[in-house]
Design an enzyme around this catalytic site. Structure first.
Site, PDB file in Angstrom:
ATOM      1  N   ASN A 400       0.817  -1.206   0.000  1.00 12.75           N
ATOM      2  CA  ASN A 400       0.000   0.000   0.000  1.00 12.75           C
ATOM      3  C   ASN A 400       0.858   1.267   0.000  1.00 12.75           C
ATOM      4  OD1 ASN A 400      -1.951   1.956   0.325  1.00 12.75           O
ATOM      5  ND2 ASN A 400      -3.140   0.767   1.779  1.00 12.75           N
ATOM      6  N   ASP A 401       1.401   1.625   1.159  1.00 13.03           N
ATOM      7  CA  ASP A 401       2.142   2.889   1.238  1.00 13.03           C
ATOM      8  C   ASP A 401       3.315   2.950   0.261  1.00 13.03           C
ATOM      9  OD1 ASP A 401       0.543   3.970   3.225  1.00 13.03           O
ATOM     10  OD2 ASP A 401       1.663   2.937   4.805  1.00 13.03           O
ATOM     11  N   VAL A 402       3.945   1.796   0.008  1.00 13.09           N
ATOM     12  CA  VAL A 402       5.147   1.816  -0.826  1.00 13.09           C
ATOM     13  C   VAL A 402       4.837   2.031  -2.308  1.00 13.09           C
ATOM     14  CG1 VAL A 402       6.494   0.389   0.745  1.00 13.09           C
ATOM     15  CG2 VAL A 402       5.214  -0.713  -1.085  1.00 13.09           C
ATOM     16  N   SER A 441       0.554   3.883   7.243  1.00 13.95           N
ATOM     17  CA  SER A 441       0.762   5.283   7.568  1.00 13.95           C
ATOM     18  C   SER A 441      -0.549   5.984   7.899  1.00 13.95           C
ATOM     19  CB  SER A 441       1.420   5.993   6.393  1.00 13.95           C
ATOM     20  OG  SER A 441       0.518   6.020   5.315  1.00 13.95           O
TER      21      SER A 441
END
Lengths: 474, 96
Positions: A400-402, A441
């Site tokens: 997700n965040d990456v 995050s």
């Protein structure tokens, strides 16, 4: 006979020191060889030989009188070691590394305490430097021990992986550190001060817990590598306690390697170590809610497995981007099956690995290696990013965040500046995900709303199983 | 004492620099094995534990602490090296 004993008494100490020197050289060469996949296995064996040599050399030390107890410890430790090394599943590797870090810290602190106790109970003098070394060894060793145990509990799911925060947390830590320093000074002034000695033990154990509880799951790669470094520094500090060079050298080597990894992890998140340790993501609701309100008029394009299989099957190149979701679903084997099926259809398949994907450094690499994916197919972030433009489909599995493009342009976003895998530059992006929840995050991912992005909802394992079946029928 | 302390600090500093030099540029594929392998090396404190547990001036408590330390460190050493080897043998260049 007496002559032989005499010769031994004269030469054994030098022999032991030379063996230690060879052992230290083995560790250095072994670690050096760990730097390349081709020589890594050999390097590990060289390190193990160095360790064996060092232990054997220590056993001929003339100060050692009772071997039976030593034997008991060696046998118990070895049996448990063999057992856990054989039994642990590759998916449990982050916990395993956490546990081993903790045991290293515990061993260091026990050695320091044992050394302190036998000196004090014989009324022997303890020099100031010896007490300082002992206090330092106990601080680092205990923090490594309880910190690793908390990390283990979080990764194992014994306790929630969510950050635990409370008011004045930092202030409490500072107060505890000051109390530890005062306690250490008291023990320096009067080495026989048992209450002070017990106090610095308890405080450092507490500090370890407080240090890890506020850190959430996605920041675990940083914590695990930092604890790895600390376990080395603890061993080095113990080397100062017993004044043993090979301990000091090995401790410094491990401390340095752990610090390098920690640095790599922080850089991969574009965060500083203090910000990871002391101010986690998602604590200030601001960014999250702001992003949430902006999504009202956005639409999500869904795709079903049949359609997705067609897209993949007729693509020229596919890049698979695994994340923690793949690890949770233990989907690495079906992912590899999907890749094999696609390759048989002439599709070029590669994997793009973000340095902090998962819960420890290299987590994705280990899982895919377990599923027999050759490491030459795994691409680092810097190598694969320029190639997304020529990629037909980027398949994001539980990451997700990456892959959040906001990291590139949204200055308000908490993850702004973090290097990402630029899957949105591929011709199409398919995201396999259980729902629309935000990443670690706490930021919503704008990738999911892009025109070229399609969502395939479901658990990674089920979704990919269905994809495999569909691709086979093409 | 001071002299040996300074020597010890010297050794620690030089070994740290050595560590930074040799581990620099480690490929991400090897991050986990490097951690578990270096962790096994930090089990070197088994040596200190052996000296404490078997020392001639030992008391009951210091022997017990030493033996527990030996056991913990050995789990670290044996478990660490074996699990690293297990991981590394999975890392293949191409399928056979």
């Amino acid at each position: 006979m007496t002559q032989l004993t005499e010769t031994l008494t004269v030469w054994a100490p030098s022999g032991i020191q030379i063996a230690y020197l060879v052992a230290a050289a083995c560790f250095i060469i072994g670690l050096k060889k760990m730097g390349s996949p081709v020589t890594a296995r050999q390097g590990n064996v060289i390190g193990a030989i160095g360790m064996l040599l060092a232990v054997l050399a220590t056993l001929i030390d003339r100060h050692i009188l009772s071997y039976s107890m030593i034997g008991v410890g060696l046998v118990i430790g070895s049996v448990v070691g063999v057992w856990i090394a054989k039994a642990v599943a590759m998916t449990d590797m982050p916990q395993m590394v956490g546990l081993l870090n903790g045991l290293g810290g515990l061993a260091s602190t026990l050695v320091a305490s044992g050394e302190y106790w036998h000196t004090v109970s014989h009324g022997l003098p303890l020099s100031t430097t010896a007490v300082i070394s002992i206090a330092a060894s106990i601080l680092v060793g205990n923090i490594t021990f309880t910190g690793s145990m908390v990390a283990f509990a979080k990764l194992q799911g014994i306790m929630s992986g969510a950050p635990i925060r409370f008011a004045l947390q930092q202030q409490l830590n500072i107060v505890l550190l000051v109390v530890w320093a005062i306690g250490s000074i008291l023990v320096v002034i009067n080495p026989a001060d048992l209450a002070g000695f017990a106090g610095i033990n308890v405080i450092s154990l507490l500090l370890g817990v407080l240090f890890v509880i506020p850190i959430g799951g996605g920041d675990m790669p940083v914590v695990i590598s930092l604890l790895n470094s600390l376990s080395g520094i603890a061993a080095g500090a113990t080397g100062f306690v017993v004044m043993n060079n090979v301990l000091i050298i090995s401790g410094a080597l491990v401390g340095a390697s752990g610090l390098i990894l920690t640095q790599i992890m922080c850089k991969a998140m574009n965060r500083t170590l203090p910000s990871v340790l002391f101010s986690g993501f998602g604590t200030d609701g601001g960014a999250g809610t702001e992003a949430g309100s902006g999504t009202l008029n956005k639409t999500v394009r869904q795709i079903d497995p049949e359609e997705c299989a067609m897209m993949l099957g007729y693509a020229r190149s596919v890049v698979i981007v695994p994340g923690y979701g793949m690890a949770v679903a233990q989907a690495q084997h079906v992912v590899r099956e999907l890749a094999d099926t696609l390759e048989r259809k002439g599709v070029e398949v590669r994997y793009a690995i973000h340095p902090v994907a998962g819960r420890m450094p290299g987590h994705m690499n280990v899982l895919l290696a377990e599923a027999n994916v050759p490491y030459t197919q795994l691409c680092d972030m810097d190598d694969i990013n320029p190639q997304f433009e020529n990629t037909d489909v980027a398949l994001v599995i539980g990451a997700n965040d990456v892959v959040n493009p906001a990291a590139r342009h949204d200055r308000q976003s908490p993850i702004y500046g973090m290097p990402i895998l630029e899957v949105d530059r591929a011709k199409h992006t398919v995201v396999i995900k259980r729902g629309m929840s935000a990443g670690f995050s706490g930021v919503e991912n704008e990738l999911f709303y892009k025109e070229k992005t399609m969502m395939l909802f479901g658990s990674a394992k089920d979704a990919i199983n269905r994809l495999v079946n569909e691709v086979k029928q093409l | 004492m001071t002299e040996s302390l300074i020597t010890a600090i010297l050794i620690f500093t030089l070994a740290s620099f050595t560590g930074f030099e040799i581990i620099n540029k480690i490929p991400p594929t090897l991050h986990t094995p490097l951690m578990s392998g270096s962790n096994a090396i930090s089990g070197i404190c088994v040596i200190g534990a052996v000296l404490v547990a078997g020392g001639e001036t030992g008391t009951t408590l210091s022997t017990v602490l030493g033996v527990v330390a030996i056991a913990c460190a050995m789990v670290n050493v044996v478990g660490g090296f074996l699990v690293t080897d297990r991981m590394l043998q999975m890392f293949k260049k191409k399928e056979s």
